[in-house]
Design a protein around this motif. Structure first.
Motif, PDB file in Angstrom:
ATOM      1  N   ALA A 152       5.785  36.579   8.231  1.00 16.71           N
ATOM      2  CA  ALA A 152       7.464  37.161   7.478  1.00 16.71           C
ATOM      3  C   ALA A 152       8.149  37.513   8.142  1.00 16.71           C
ATOM      4  O   ALA A 152       9.029  36.603   7.484  1.00 16.71           O
ATOM      5  CB  ALA A 152       6.857  38.652   7.107  1.00 16.71           C
ATOM      6  N   THR A 153       8.583  37.433   9.283  1.00 18.01           N
ATOM      7  CA  THR A 153       9.263  37.177   9.959  1.00 18.01           C
ATOM      8  C   THR A 153      10.289  35.492  10.011  1.00 18.01           C
ATOM      9  O   THR A 153      11.597  36.046   9.754  1.00 18.01           O
ATOM     10  CB  THR A 153       9.612  37.764  11.313  1.00 18.01           C
ATOM     11  N   ARG A 154       9.297  35.188  10.165  1.00 18.10           N
ATOM     12  CA  ARG A 154       9.919  33.469  10.510  1.00 18.10           C
ATOM     13  C   ARG A 154      10.155  33.387   8.449  1.00 18.10           C
ATOM     14  O   ARG A 154      10.528  31.889   8.858  1.00 18.10           O
ATOM     15  CB  ARG A 154       8.709  32.941  10.982  1.00 18.10           C
ATOM     16  N   ILE A 155       9.404  33.842   8.003  1.00 19.20           N
ATOM     17  CA  ILE A 155      10.151  33.084   6.255  1.00 19.20           C
ATOM     18  C   ILE A 155      11.500  33.226   6.036  1.00 19.20           C
ATOM     19  O   ILE A 155      12.103  32.625   5.627  1.00 19.20           O
ATOM     20  CB  ILE A 155       9.121  33.481   5.650  1.00 19.20           C
ATOM     21  N   ARG A 156      11.480  35.038   6.869  1.00 17.36           N
ATOM     22  CA  ARG A 156      13.058  35.527   6.165  1.00 17.36           C
ATOM     23  C   ARG A 156      14.032  34.803   7.733  1.00 17.36           C
ATOM     24  O   ARG A 156      15.218  34.368   7.016  1.00 17.36           O
ATOM     25  CB  ARG A 156      12.904  37.122   6.888  1.00 17.36           C
ATOM     26  N   LEU A 157      14.406  34.587   8.673  1.00 22.94           N
ATOM     27  CA  LEU A 157      14.979  33.668   9.724  1.00 22.94           C
ATOM     28  C   LEU A 157      15.158  31.992   8.989  1.00 22.94           C
ATOM     29  O   LEU A 157      16.244  31.437   8.523  1.00 22.94           O
ATOM     30  CB  LEU A 157      14.242  33.287  10.574  1.00 22.94           C
ATOM     31  N   THR A 158      13.924  31.568   8.303  1.00 20.64           N
ATOM     32  CA  THR A 158      13.727  30.477   7.602  1.00 20.64           C
ATOM     33  C   THR A 158      14.475  30.115   6.397  1.00 20.64           C
ATOM     34  O   THR A 158      15.688  29.187   6.366  1.00 20.64           O
ATOM     35  CB  THR A 158      12.189  29.654   7.211  1.00 20.64           C
ATOM     36  N   GLN A 159      14.601  31.262   5.622  1.00 22.19           N
ATOM     37  CA  GLN A 159      15.741  31.353   4.418  1.00 22.19           C
ATOM     38  C   GLN A 159      17.481  31.873   4.794  1.00 22.19           C
ATOM     39  O   GLN A 159      17.561  31.350   3.780  1.00 22.19           O
ATOM     40  CB  GLN A 159      15.242  32.945   4.075  1.00 22.19           C
ATOM     41  N   ALA A 160      17.257  32.581   5.608  1.00 26.16           N
ATOM     42  CA  ALA A 160      18.556  33.084   6.307  1.00 26.16           C
ATOM     43  C   ALA A 160      19.574  31.133   6.979  1.00 26.16           C
ATOM     44  O   ALA A 160      20.630  31.305   6.882  1.00 26.16           O
ATOM     45  CB  ALA A 160      18.313  34.073   8.090  1.00 26.16           C
ATOM     46  N   LEU A 161      17.845  30.726   7.588  1.00 23.36           N
ATOM     47  CA  LEU A 161      18.671  28.853   7.694  1.00 23.36           C
ATOM     48  C   LEU A 161      19.766  28.553   7.056  1.00 23.36           C
ATOM     49  O   LEU A 161      20.807  27.595   6.877  1.00 23.36           O
ATOM     50  CB  LEU A 161      18.318  27.987   8.141  1.00 23.36           C
ATOM     51  N   VAL A 162      19.041  28.665   5.343  1.00 21.04           N
ATOM     52  CA  VAL A 162      19.801  27.787   4.175  1.00 21.04           C
ATOM     53  C   VAL A 162      20.921  28.232   4.035  1.00 21.04           C
ATOM     54  O   VAL A 162      21.627  27.782   2.852  1.00 21.04           O
ATOM     55  CB  VAL A 162      18.596  28.352   3.268  1.00 21.04           C
ATOM     56  N   GLU A 163      21.399  29.549   4.410  1.00 19.50           N
ATOM     57  CA  GLU A 163      23.343  30.116   4.071  1.00 19.50           C
ATOM     58  C   GLU A 163      23.765  29.775   5.005  1.00 19.50           C
ATOM     59  O   GLU A 163      24.678  29.252   4.680  1.00 19.50           O
ATOM     60  CB  GLU A 163      22.630  31.806   4.276  1.00 19.50           C
ATOM     61  N   LEU A 164      23.856  28.452   5.434  1.00 21.06           N
ATOM     62  CA  LEU A 164      24.320  28.295   7.036  1.00 21.06           C
ATOM     63  C   LEU A 164      24.712  27.144   6.441  1.00 21.06           C
ATOM     64  O   LEU A 164      23.870  25.687   6.087  1.00 21.06           O
ATOM     65  CB  LEU A 164      23.367  27.923   8.208  1.00 21.06           C
ATOM     66  N   PRO A 165      25.986  26.066   7.297  1.00 18.21           N
ATOM     67  CA  PRO A 165      26.721  25.727   6.361  1.00 18.21           C
ATOM     68  C   PRO A 165      26.584  23.912   7.381  1.00 18.21           C
ATOM     69  O   PRO A 165      25.903  24.124   8.476  1.00 18.21           O
ATOM     70  CB  PRO A 165      28.052  25.462   5.827  1.00 18.21           C
ATOM     71  N   GLY A 166      26.151  22.896   6.677  1.00 18.01           N
ATOM     72  CA  GLY A 166      26.422  21.937   7.549  1.00 18.01           C
ATOM     73  C   GLY A 166      25.105  21.265   7.902  1.00 18.01           C
ATOM     74  O   GLY A 166      24.274  21.829   7.137  1.00 18.01           O
ATOM     75  N   THR A 167      24.534  19.995   9.189  1.00 17.44           N
ATOM     76  CA  THR A 167      23.812  19.831   8.979  1.00 17.44           C
ATOM     77  C   THR A 167      22.917  20.613  10.436  1.00 17.44           C
ATOM     78  O   THR A 167      21.763  20.004  10.045  1.00 17.44           O
ATOM     79  CB  THR A 167      23.926  18.561   9.312  1.00 17.44           C
ATOM     80  N   GLY A 168      22.971  21.530  10.788  1.00 18.67           N
ATOM     81  CA  GLY A 168      22.560  22.156  12.018  1.00 18.67           C
ATOM     82  C   GLY A 168      21.290  22.804  10.921  1.00 18.67           C
ATOM     83  O   GLY A 168      20.138  22.530  11.633  1.00 18.67           O
ATOM     84  N   ALA A 169      21.327  23.326  10.393  1.00 18.13           N
ATOM     85  CA  ALA A 169      20.587  24.007   9.352  1.00 18.13           C
ATOM     86  C   ALA A 169      18.971  23.209   9.013  1.00 18.13           C
ATOM     87  O   ALA A 169      17.898  23.522   8.723  1.00 18.13           O
ATOM     88  CB  ALA A 169      21.158  25.028   8.578  1.00 18.13           C
TER      89      ALA A 169
END
Length: 341
Positions: free
Chosen positions: A289-306
């Motif tokens: 569950a924690t890793r899914i939330r972190l994965t979802q948070a990555l989508v909010e980041l701009p640029g190609t790094g996410a």
């Protein structure tokens, strides 16, 4: 020793000494040939005993019992005096606060004074509806002391009334930050939460941001969270560790992820935020569950790094994580291809 000399040495007026004599509290041992009161050394000591007990707040009747009745123990009486004094001090403190609130409103006439007193009476009502009405129905033709509203915010437990008070405080044009900052240091976590929420609504007030930064170290996670969200929306990088922690813990994680995305628009901060989220994903103790939330948070980041961080996650050993990462990666790839710029 005659009464005049006793008065000079003891500091007790001759009138009071005569009153003590009339009550039988301190009677002079003798009289002169001319009929004047004559006090012995023991009489003078008794006068000082009376004055000492008066300084504790005892009445003259209580003093008489204390000096004459061996069964009259001090413990119960002193306990009563403590309670009476505490009650009196509380009433005087309330009066002092009312007077300061009136003074802070800079009244130009008695109508202004009456308006502030009416507001204070409304805010002190036991009825939440009346307290809310007192805030929302206030006239617009005169200032309301911001400190008065700030104290009311800190004391208000009803969410609807608290919201109205925060709204009024934000519009008051005054500076209630000092009172709110003091509330943010209270021993009561509930007061600290209300203080931080109110500080979050006063972005232009000097000192509000500094008080929120201090609240990032609060032991209460709700206080930390409110402070971090408010600071992140103001672009304060100090909120990042708490915001990442909120995503990890699942406390207002969606809001925290959105604020992290806003902060990441700055390239320098974006790199640090991406690294912080990736480090949490790599923690061996992180559950699904924690890793899914972190994965979802990555989508909010701009640029190609996410996107680059999401690619290996699409092949993660945890099927749930892999599925979420794949879905988001598809969305990001389509978004990127549809907008090459």
């Amino acid at each position: 020793m005659l009464i005049g000399e006793v008065a000079r040495r003891s500091g007790v007026s001759t009138r009071m000494l005569r009153h003590y004599d009339a009550l039988g509290l301190v009677r002079p041992t003798g009289r002169t040939v001319g009929g004047y009161r004559e006090y012995s050394a023991e009489d003078v000591r008794r006068i000082f005993h009376v004055e000492s007990l008066r300084s504790l707040g005892l009445s003259l009747k209580q003093i008489g019992r204390a000096l004459e009745d061996p069964a009259f123990t001090p413990s119960a009486l002193v306990g009563d005096l403590i309670r009476w004094t505490e009650d009196r001090l509380e009433r005087e403190r309330e009066l002092l606060e009312r007077l300061r609130a009136v003074d802070a409103s800079a009244p130009t006439g008695w109508q202004d004074v009456l308006r502030i007193v009416e507001l204070m009476q409304g805010l002190g009502s036991a009825s939440a509806a009346r307290r809310q009405q007192a805030v929302l129905a206030r006239p617009e033709d005169g200032p309301v002391p911001a400190e008065l509203l700030a104290r009311a915010v800190l004391a208000e437990s009803d969410p609807n009334v608290a919201g109205a008070l925060r709204w009024a405080l934000a519009r008051s044009g005054g500076d209630g930050v000092a009172a709110l900052a003091a509330g943010a240091r209270s021993q009561d976590a509930g007061i600290r939460r209300r203080a931080v929420l109110a500080l979050a609504g006063t972005p232009e007030a000097p000192g509000a941001t500094a008080a929120l930064v201090d609240a990032l170290g609060d032991p209460d996670p709700t206080v930390r969270g409110h402070a971090a969200l408010a600071l992140g929306r103001r672009g304060v990088a100090a909120a990042v560790p708490v915001l990442v922690g909120m995503v990890v813990e699942g406390v207002h994680d969606v809001d925290a992820a959105e604020v992290l995305g806003t902060l990441s628009r700055d390239p320098g901060r974006g790199s640090r935020i991406l690294t912080a989220l990736a480090d949490e994903l790599a923690e061996p103790t992180a559950d699904s569950a924690t890793r899914i939330r972190l994965t979802q948070a990555l989508v909010e980041l701009p640029g190609t790094g996410a996107r680059e961080t999401l690619r290996p996650l699409a092949r993660d050993d945890d099927p749930a994580v892999a599925l979420v990462a794949s879905a988001f990666l598809t969305v990001l790839d389509e978004r990127c291809s549809g907008n090459p710029a």
